[in-house]
Structures are given as structure tokens and as C-alpha cells.
Enzyme design. Structure first.
Site, short mmCIF file in Angstrom:
data_model
loop_
_atom_site.label_atom_id
_atom_site.label_comp_id
_atom_site.label_asym_id
_atom_site.label_seq_id
_atom_site.Cartn_x
_atom_site.Cartn_y
_atom_site.Cartn_z
N ASP A 1 -151.73 -56.53 -10.29
CA ASP A 1 -152.12 -55.14 -10.08
C ASP A 1 -153.08 -54.66 -11.17
OD1 ASP A 1 -152.00 -52.70 -8.73
OD2 ASP A 1 -149.82 -52.70 -8.61
N ASP B 1 -153.49 -47.71 -1.69
CA ASP B 1 -152.20 -48.08 -1.08
C ASP B 1 -152.06 -47.56 0.35
OD1 ASP B 1 -151.72 -49.10 -3.56
OD2 ASP B 1 -149.81 -48.07 -3.86
C1 GLA Z 1 -149.73 -50.31 -6.79
C2 GLA Z 1 -150.04 -51.34 -5.71
C3 GLA Z 1 -148.90 -51.40 -4.71
C4 GLA Z 1 -147.61 -51.74 -5.42
C5 GLA Z 1 -147.34 -50.76 -6.54
C6 GLA Z 1 -146.18 -51.18 -7.43
O1 GLA Z 1 -149.71 -49.02 -6.28
O2 GLA Z 1 -151.26 -51.05 -5.07
O3 GLA Z 1 -149.17 -52.34 -3.69
O4 GLA Z 1 -147.70 -53.05 -5.93
O5 GLA Z 1 -148.47 -50.60 -7.39
O6 GLA Z 1 -145.95 -50.30 -8.48
#
Ligand code: GLA
Length: 399
Positions: free
Chosen positions: A158, A214
Site C-alpha cells: 500500500d 478504494d
Molecule cells: C488502503 C487500500 C485498501 C486497503 C486499506 C487497508 O485504503 O487501498 O485496499 O488495503 O488501505 O488499510
């Protein structure tokens, strides 16, 4: 006869070369031998997030995947997302959260492997993950080796809490090298949300890269911080079709199918469009408790076959008007998968002409409805169908 024989040999060699080409990643793809078709599996985040993830949940997902037909349909990876880690020990080794994973990560990985599945884990290129657990910066080689020792087959990295000015390309390249140094083939999933246009640089760095913020469990929505509904993601993926291919995929994010926020029609269209996009198919729901209707979506073998087609072409949007769209995906056998997508609020008739999908207008082609798994006969000129609101019809067209 002799000429025909030679022709046959040449045709056969051609076919072998074409097959080899389809199975070998191109030079601009990461050459670690994995993800030659889009990865399929499950990830804990969309349903369980930080609070709900623990080893019971992960074992239950592996049990379900091995027993409910998903494994047979091609699902393979069980991936733990954020919140499995708490701190580092005196030597800098990453330490698992003992409350959530009392048996340790190796035991969970062994369990997943014992089911004939592969195991994935999550980290972050900054100092802390998005849920404020320790990230990998400064520990890339040490962490990669630890993952390899545990038997990790898939790493998602990430992009939260990075340093000001930190380069995404350099950071992800560093982790690619660290993974390579372990000697274990580990699928590398880049997750910087499309913020530095990874499709332009990540082909030789990772096997897949998030291309958007997301995903949200909704058909049409946009959050201020960058969260996206299904149709917002489709619009962002449409222009970058040419960057996806064997070994290196655009990643429109994990599936929300079965998480409750969308209707059956919307869930079906979400899954079908991900297949059209050659997207990684990572279920994000509770596999242990899913309804037959959701299972029917996740297990449709003909739709999955479109996603897994060895040519690895991402569909192109060839027509759009008033929320009615036609998407076409070229397949390895010369056919096309065609999606008639209705984003409008009422049922509508949508037509795909053969010219729009790259065939001469007068072509006669066999059409098969992939959701219904039903042949619809030979059609000349094109195909049209009435499509429910927020739904899709998906056909295979074979001249
Ligand atoms: C980010 C990523 C998600 C997930 C969260 C976890 O938002 O884009 O897919 O992995 O972090 O904290």
C-alpha cells in the site's frame, strides 16, 4: 497432399508459437512467472477491514474456497489485508498481532497451503500502513525474506504514510528487488490508488496495480477522499485498456459482490465488467456465509473464462450514449466477449453491431449468452437485447 501436409505443419507450428506467446509475458511485464492470467482469490479487507480480520476468518475463507466450488473455478489466493502486524522486535523483524493471529502467520500460511491454495499478505511502502500498523520502509529486504520464510505467495504493498516526495516507482522497484532476492515467486500487487499513473511505469515492477481509489459497496457513488462506486471505476479504467496484459494488470480493486450494498443485477454487472476488464478477481465478501444467488455470480465459469482468456486484452468501450454502453474484448480464439451495459435508471434495448466490435458488417456469427450459458444462434450484422437498469448482458460472439 505434400503441400497440404506442409501447410498443416506450418499451421501447427504457428499455433504452438501463438500459444507460447500467449503464455509468455511481454518484455515490459515483470518476469516472475506469475499472473499470466489475472489473479483470482479472496482478500479480507472489503468485508472484515481492520477490526474483523483474524485467523479464524482467514481459515474459514480457505475452507469455504476449497469446498464451495471456487477453487475448482480458478480462485487460488487467500490474502490477509491490513492489521495482521503490530510492531517490530529488537532485530527489526515484523511481529504479528498475537490477539488476531495467535498461531502466527506461518501456521495460517501452512493451513491455506494444506487446502491446495496460495497465501497472500499486505504491507505498506511508508512508515505505517493505512490502519497505522508498521510499514516496510527501511525493512524491505528483511520483510521480503520473512514473508518468503512464512511461505507467502502474494504481496500487496500500500501507499499510506509515505515520506514527502517519496517516489512510488523507486519504492515499488525496491520491494520488487527484495522479493526477487528471496528466490520465491511472489505475486506483487502495487496499491498506490492510481495516484502516480502506475500503468505508465509499473509493467516491469508489479503484476498488478490499483488504478483507482478504494472501491465502495455501491453502484454509483463517489467519496470526497477518493472512494469510488462501480461505474466511477469503469470510467477510470476505460482509457487505460492498452496497459494491461499477461503478467501485468490494471487493478480496479477487490470485488464488493455479496457485501450487501448492491442489488443482484448490480452485483452481476460489477462482476461481469471486472471480467471484461481482465481484472484480478478477488472476492471481498464472507465466503463462509454467502447466499446461493451470490455464489451463482462468483462461480459462473463462462464469465470467469472471459476474465482468464490467455490473450489478456482489457475490453474497450466501443459505444456510449445516455448511460447505455457497449464494451468489447478480443479473445485468444478470435472471438469477442461483448457486454451490453445499462447504467440508466430504466430497462433499455442496447445493440452491438459487428462493425463496432471489429468485424465486417455482414459477418454471420454464433452468439452465446454467458450469464444464461445458452446459445442464441447465428446472427448477422449485430446483436441487441433488452438490458435491465444497472444490469448487463454478456455474450460471446464467434464468427
Ligand atoms: C488502503 C487500500 C485498501 C486497503 C486499506 C487497508 O485504503 O487501498 O485496499 O488495503 O488501505 O488499510
Amino acid at each position: 497432399m505434400r503441400i497440404r501436409g506442409r501447410g498443416f505443419v506450418i499451421a501447427f507450428m504457428g499455433l504452438c508459437l501463438a500459444t507460447l506467446a500467449a503464455l509468455t509475458p511481454p518484455a515490459h511485464a515483470l518476469d516472475n512467472g506469475v499472473a499470466l492470467t489475472p489473479p483470482m482469490g479472496w482478500n479480507s479487507w472489503n468485508k472484515f477491514a481492520c477490526k474483523g480480520v483474524n485467523e479464524q476468518v482467514v481459515r474459514a475463507a480457505a475452507d469455504a474456497m476449497a469446498a464451495n466450488g471456487m477453487k475448482d473455478a480458478g480462485y487460488q489466493y487467500i490474502v490477509i489485508d491490513d492489521c495482521w502486524q503490530t510492531s517490530r522486535d529488537a532485530q527489526g523483524n515484523i511481529v504479528a498481532d498475537k490477539d488476531k493471529f495467535p498461531s502466527g502467520i506461518k501456521a495460517v500460511a501452512d493451513y491455506v497451503h494444506s487446502k491446495g491454495l496460495k497465501f497472500g499478505i499486505y504491507t505498506d511502502a511508508g512508515a505505517m500502513t493505512c490502519a497505522k500498523r508498521p510499514g516496510s520502509i527501511g525493512h524491505e529486504y528483511q520483510d521480503a525474506q520473512q514473508y518468503a520464510n512464512w511461505g507467502v505467495d502474494y504481496l500487496k504493498e500500500d501507499w499510506c504514510n509515505t515520506l514527502p516526495g517519496q517516489s512510488s516507482e523507486s519504492s515499488y522497484t525496491l520491494m520488487r528487488e527484495a522479493l526477487k532476492a528471496t528466490g520465491r515467486p511472489i505475486l506483487f500487487s502495487i496499491c498506490e490508488w492510481g495516484s502516480t499513473k502506475p500503468w505508465l511505469w509499473a509493467g516491469p515492477v508489479g503484476n498488478m496495480w490499483r488504478s483507482t481509489g478504494d472501491i465502495q459497496d455501491c453502484w454509483d457513488c463517489k467519496k470526497q477522499w477518493g472512494g469510488n462506486g462501480v461505474v466511477q471505476i469503469l470510467d477510470q479504467l476505460a482509457p487505460i485498456y492498452s496497459y494491461a496484459g499477461p503478467g501485468h494488470w490494471n487493478d480496479p480493486d477487490m470485488l464488493e459482490v455479496g457485501n450487501g450494498g448492491m442489488t443482484q443485477e448490480e452485483n452481476r454487472a460489477h462482476f461481469g465488467m471486472w471480467a471484461m476488464l481482465s481484472a484480478p478477481l478477488l472476492a471481498g465478501n464472507d465466503l463462509e456465509h454467502m447466499t446461493p444467488a451470490i455464489k451463482e455470480i462468483l462461480l459462473n465459469k463462462e464469465v470467469i473464462a472471459v476474465d482468464q482468456d490467455t490473450l489478456g486484452q482489457q475490453a474497450r468501450r466501443v459505444k456510449q450514449q445516455n448511460g447505455l454502453e457497449v464494451w468489447s474484448k478480443e479473445l485468444a480464439d478470435g472471438g469477442r466477449a461483448v457486454a451490453l451495459l445499462n447504467r440508466s435508471d430504466a430497462p433499455a434495448t442496447i445493440e452491438a453491431t459487428w462493425q463496432e466490435i471489429g468485424y465486417p458488417a455482414k459477418t454471420s456469427a454464433a452468439v452465446r449468452d454467458l450469464w444464461a450459458m445458452k446459445d442464441l444462434g447465428q446472427k448477422t450484422g449485430g446483436y441487441s437485447a433488452t438490458v435491465p437498469s444497472h444490469g448487463m448482458v454478456m455474450v460471446k460472439v464467434e464468427p
